[in-house]
Design a protein around this motif. Sequence first.
Motif, short mmCIF file in Angstrom:
data_model
loop_
_atom_site.label_atom_id
_atom_site.label_comp_id
_atom_site.label_asym_id
_atom_site.label_seq_id
_atom_site.Cartn_x
_atom_site.Cartn_y
_atom_site.Cartn_z
N SER A 190 10.27 -19.35 -8.96
CA SER A 190 9.07 -19.95 -9.58
C SER A 190 8.45 -19.08 -10.66
O SER A 190 7.22 -18.96 -10.77
CB SER A 190 8.02 -20.25 -8.50
OG SER A 190 8.55 -21.13 -7.53
N VAL A 191 9.29 -18.45 -11.50
CA VAL A 191 8.81 -17.73 -12.67
C VAL A 191 8.93 -18.67 -13.86
O VAL A 191 10.03 -18.90 -14.38
CB VAL A 191 9.61 -16.43 -12.92
CG1 VAL A 191 9.18 -15.77 -14.23
CG2 VAL A 191 9.40 -15.46 -11.76
N THR A 192 7.81 -19.25 -14.30
CA THR A 192 7.82 -20.25 -15.36
C THR A 192 7.10 -19.79 -16.63
O THR A 192 7.35 -20.32 -17.71
CB THR A 192 7.16 -21.56 -14.87
OG1 THR A 192 5.83 -21.26 -14.42
CG2 THR A 192 7.96 -22.16 -13.72
N ASP A 193 6.20 -18.82 -16.51
CA ASP A 193 5.47 -18.34 -17.67
C ASP A 193 6.45 -17.67 -18.64
O ASP A 193 7.21 -16.77 -18.25
CB ASP A 193 4.41 -17.32 -17.25
CG ASP A 193 3.67 -16.74 -18.45
OD1 ASP A 193 2.87 -17.47 -19.04
OD2 ASP A 193 3.95 -15.56 -18.79
N PRO A 194 6.47 -18.08 -19.93
CA PRO A 194 7.44 -17.53 -20.89
C PRO A 194 7.37 -16.02 -21.02
O PRO A 194 8.40 -15.35 -21.11
CB PRO A 194 7.05 -18.22 -22.21
CG PRO A 194 6.36 -19.48 -21.80
CD PRO A 194 5.64 -19.15 -20.53
N ASN A 195 6.17 -15.45 -21.03
CA ASN A 195 6.04 -14.01 -21.17
C ASN A 195 6.60 -13.27 -19.95
O ASN A 195 7.25 -12.22 -20.08
CB ASN A 195 4.58 -13.62 -21.38
CG ASN A 195 4.04 -14.09 -22.72
OD1 ASN A 195 4.78 -14.19 -23.70
ND2 ASN A 195 2.75 -14.41 -22.76
N GLN A 196 6.35 -13.83 -18.76
CA GLN A 196 6.87 -13.19 -17.55
C GLN A 196 8.39 -13.33 -17.48
O GLN A 196 9.08 -12.40 -17.06
CB GLN A 196 6.21 -13.81 -16.31
CG GLN A 196 6.47 -12.98 -15.05
CD GLN A 196 5.72 -13.51 -13.84
OE1 GLN A 196 5.52 -14.73 -13.70
NE2 GLN A 196 5.30 -12.61 -12.96
N ARG A 197 8.90 -14.49 -17.90
CA ARG A 197 10.36 -14.67 -17.94
C ARG A 197 11.00 -13.63 -18.85
O ARG A 197 12.02 -13.03 -18.52
CB ARG A 197 10.71 -16.08 -18.42
CG ARG A 197 10.46 -17.19 -17.41
CD ARG A 197 10.66 -18.56 -18.06
NE ARG A 197 12.05 -18.76 -18.47
CZ ARG A 197 12.97 -19.32 -17.71
NH1 ARG A 197 12.67 -19.76 -16.49
NH2 ARG A 197 14.19 -19.49 -18.14
N GLU A 198 10.38 -13.43 -20.02
CA GLU A 198 10.90 -12.45 -20.97
C GLU A 198 10.85 -11.05 -20.37
O GLU A 198 11.79 -10.25 -20.54
CB GLU A 198 10.08 -12.51 -22.26
CG GLU A 198 10.59 -11.60 -23.36
CD GLU A 198 11.94 -12.02 -23.89
OE1 GLU A 198 12.69 -11.12 -24.35
OE2 GLU A 198 12.27 -13.23 -23.83
N ALA A 199 9.78 -10.73 -19.65
CA ALA A 199 9.66 -9.41 -19.03
C ALA A 199 10.73 -9.22 -17.96
O ALA A 199 11.30 -8.13 -17.82
CB ALA A 199 8.26 -9.26 -18.42
N VAL A 200 11.00 -10.27 -17.18
CA VAL A 200 12.05 -10.18 -16.15
C VAL A 200 13.41 -9.94 -16.79
O VAL A 200 14.19 -9.09 -16.34
CB VAL A 200 12.07 -11.46 -15.29
CG1 VAL A 200 13.29 -11.47 -14.37
CG2 VAL A 200 10.80 -11.57 -14.46
N MET A 201 13.70 -10.66 -17.87
CA MET A 201 15.01 -10.50 -18.53
C MET A 201 15.16 -9.12 -19.16
O MET A 201 16.23 -8.52 -19.11
CB MET A 201 15.21 -11.61 -19.56
CG MET A 201 15.51 -12.97 -18.93
SD MET A 201 16.09 -14.21 -20.09
CE MET A 201 14.58 -14.59 -20.96
N ARG A 202 14.08 -8.61 -19.76
CA ARG A 202 14.14 -7.26 -20.33
C ARG A 202 14.41 -6.23 -19.23
O ARG A 202 15.14 -5.26 -19.43
CB ARG A 202 12.84 -6.92 -21.05
CG ARG A 202 12.72 -7.52 -22.44
CD ARG A 202 11.68 -6.77 -23.27
NE ARG A 202 10.38 -6.70 -22.60
CZ ARG A 202 9.41 -7.58 -22.75
NH1 ARG A 202 9.58 -8.62 -23.53
NH2 ARG A 202 8.26 -7.44 -22.12
#
Length: 494
Positions: A190-202
């Motif tokens: 349930s990670v849907t926020d674009p900024n948080q998704r980007e942080a997870v991928m980084r």
Amino acid sequence: MAKVKKQPRPKAVTPKGFRDYFGEEVSQRSEMLRAIAGVYHHYGFDALETSAVETVEALGKYLPDVDRPNEGVFAWQEYDESDDGDWMALRYDLTAPLARVYAQHRNDLPTPYRRYAMGPVWRNEKPGPGRYRQFYQCDADTVGTASMAADAEICMMLSDTLEKVGIPRGDYLVRVNNRKVLDGILEAISVTDPNQREAVMRTIDKFDKIGSEGVAQLLNEGRLDASGAYIDGVGLTQEQIWPVISFLTAKSDTVAETMTNLRAAVGDSKVGQEGIAELELMGALFAAAGYGDDRILIDPSIVRGLGYYTGPVFEAELTFEIFDEKGRKRQFGSVAGGGRYDGLVKRFTGQEVPAVGLSIGVDRLLAALREKGRLATSPTGPVVVTVMDRARMADYQAMVAELRNAGIRAEVYLGNPKNFGNQLKYADKRNSPIAVIEGGEEKDRGVVQIKDLILGARIAENATLEEWKERPSQFEVGRGDLVAKVREILAGQG
């Protein structure tokens, strides 16, 4: 009258982040490009050569690892009387120009369109050891098909290319993963926020450097890095972190077991299950074509610029060990990679166009071959026809023409001919295999002297006086036998 100020001389220095390439390096690169192009052509890909300059608008903000528009490129504005002028930039890769070409010429191109391209690219980034602002890439892409057979074929072609240029089986692995599986993980937690998704991928991108424990800390509250500085975490809960770590460590002894682990990690996510199905299909295609786990491996730990790709991703890693500048053992690492990027052409057409491609870093691959001792370090130079009499230059040029017409690389000495020793020193600097000598006496007798410079150097270094007598390095032959004797000596030198 005021004294005219002298203009300072420009400094003879290479611009920061760039380098000069001399004969041997250029020849080695050209040979590698020919070998790679041969494999690409063998697979049915056609050559494409695009302009080194694109509009900044066409390049967009697709530069990998740079999240700000127009950062990382060498750009300038072209002024026009009618308007402010367009911004232009040197291409930073070979993929963005392909997207523009396909969008521009799609009605005239076959679908799917299979092209390969080779050439320099430019990155306006901070240079460092082994990191330059200009370097060569060799790309191959298939545009216009969503078939996983295209992705599998690209991986197989990458494997064949590495072996063709001199990286044997066992010294490399092409590792394959899928962006959709990670999307499934993010959906499952349930990670849907674009900024948080980007942080997870980084954070996931750092897996190969800090391991699963380090990733888990950064996904949670944070961790101390090697310098002692504290890095804030993403703020996920332990329940959210577990599927991410399961995804990164899902690789097992068999593809089937790996897929089972991935299914457990993505749960009911539809996109995650789709990504796993694509990996399974690619695995079946690899097996059918005879590419086993010793060449191409399904490996979820490979996280190659996942923000850029939309499906399968892959990376070619060289597995042999080298020694760094401090004498420590380390693996050579990645020399190529790529994946599926279905959104790039859409910027021009408004319609999604599926595409998949690979890019080989030529300079790194050449460095790897040098580490393995698989590149010639002393390339053969031209046969040098020496000049004993400046007035007889026409005779020497005739000899050179005969040798060249016979397919033998040759040149006449064009420096000051007064000192014959300097002519031989020149031939030595040129790595010349043979020197041809015809003075006035030889001319009168209709003969030439042919000096085997390679054998002469070896004898001078290692042989006794008796061996000098047994293995002459200089021969006298009739003028008409010049080409035949030079061929014979070259053949003997291998």
